[in-house]
Write a protein that holds these residues in place. Structure first.
Motif, short mmCIF file in Angstrom:
data_model
loop_
_atom_site.label_atom_id
_atom_site.label_comp_id
_atom_site.label_asym_id
_atom_site.label_seq_id
_atom_site.Cartn_x
_atom_site.Cartn_y
_atom_site.Cartn_z
N TYR A 55 0.80 -1.23 0.00
CA TYR A 55 0.00 0.00 0.00
C TYR A 55 0.83 1.28 0.00
N GLY A 56 2.09 1.19 0.40
CA GLY A 56 2.91 2.38 0.49
C GLY A 56 2.48 3.25 1.65
N THR A 57 2.80 4.53 1.59
CA THR A 57 2.42 5.46 2.65
C THR A 57 1.35 6.40 2.13
N ARG A 58 0.34 6.62 2.93
CA ARG A 58 -0.73 7.57 2.59
C ARG A 58 -0.67 8.72 3.59
N TYR A 59 -0.65 9.94 3.06
CA TYR A 59 -0.45 11.11 3.89
C TYR A 59 -1.75 11.90 4.07
N GLY A 118 2.58 12.88 9.21
CA GLY A 118 1.32 12.94 8.50
C GLY A 118 0.82 11.62 7.94
N PHE A 119 1.32 10.48 8.43
CA PHE A 119 0.80 9.20 7.96
C PHE A 119 -0.66 9.06 8.40
N LEU A 120 -1.53 8.61 7.50
CA LEU A 120 -2.93 8.41 7.85
C LEU A 120 -3.14 7.20 8.73
#
Length: 264
Positions: A55-59, A118-120
């Motif tokens: 998924y990687g990183t979501r900000y 800021g990671f969700l």
């Protein structure tokens, strides 16, 4: 700044004789960088490694894509700070020693990693911060006594942030708690007070660096078009942080606690 002057005159690798007689320097803002998530895998549980791969990183910033810095100064780094092996600027200790610590007479350098903000996903944010802190010790401070680490915390999750502060408190590798200026709410809000209390409890400084992922436009009038606009907005962000800390009572409480401690 001396670093840039030396670049111009070609003295980045060899300090001059006069450097031995200069005052020692304390650099409180040295940015170490990992080249990719995989550099942190030794410190991450397998489930988070899999999460990053899938998924990687979501900000918080949904429009965030790539670095905001112009091509003339990628990642806000000197052009000659990129290692010859192709790594990112700030990823090579030997180059940092040769190019900055030695010629600029740096007696103490504080590491301020800027990545995990800021990671969700709050679980990923906490795990990533733990990994970055472990990585700072193994890759940097254990190999260079002039360097000290910052405790990187998932600041928008106060309980997880306090847990990480408690884990690192007393470790001589760490000298401060690191926050960023752009957060989910102004930094004086009560949601962040447990972080300040934990830092005070362990006699740790709290460093607040510019930038961060707060999920809001960089300016009061919306999203800007150009990098220079975003940079000018940093001054307003800093003013908002100071005002919040003062008017929400953080500094008043801190001063009262210090006075009470001194009177005991």
């Amino acid at each position: 700044m001396n670093v840039h002057d030396k670049t111009i005159i070609g003295q980045t690798d060899t300090p001059s004789a006069a450097a031995k007689f200069r005052y020692p320097v304390v650099d409180v803002d040295i940015h170490p960088r990992w080249n990719s998530h995989k550099d942190l895998y030794p410190y991450l549980e397998r489930r988070w490694q899999t999460f990053l791969e899938e998924y990687g990183t979501r900000y918080r910033h949904g429009v965030e894509k790539g670095t905001p810095y112009p091509g003339s100064q990628p990642e806000a780094s000197r052009r000659d700070a990129w290692p010859e092996d192709g790594g990112r600027a700030g990823s090579d200790l030997a180059l940092m020693q040769r190019q900055h610590l030695d010629p600029d007479n740096v007696e103490l350098g504080i590491l301020t990693p800027m990545g995990p903000s800021g990671f969700l996903n709050p679980g990923l944010a906490a795990a990533y911060c733990r990994a970055v802190n472990d990585w700072q010790v193994e890759t940097w401070t254990s190999k260079e006594p002039r360097l000290k680490a910052s405790i990187v915390v998932p600041y928008d999750d106060a309980s997880a942030a306090v847990e990480e502060i408690e884990r690192r408190a007393g470790d001589p590798n760490f000298v401060q708690v690191l926050l960023l200026a752009r957060t989910a709410e102004p930094l004086g809000q009560k949601r962040y007070w447990p972080i300040y209390e934990a830092a005070a409890r362990h006699d740790l400084a709290v460093g607040i660096h510019s930038f961060g992922q707060g999920a809001y436009p960089y300016t009061a009038n919306g999203w800007p078009s150009y990098y220079i606009e975003e940079m000018h907005a940093q001054s307003a962000t800093a003013q908002a942080v100071v005002a919040s800390l003062i008017f929400e009572g953080v500094l008043h409480v801190a001063a009262r606690q210090a006075l009470d401690t001194a009177q005991e």
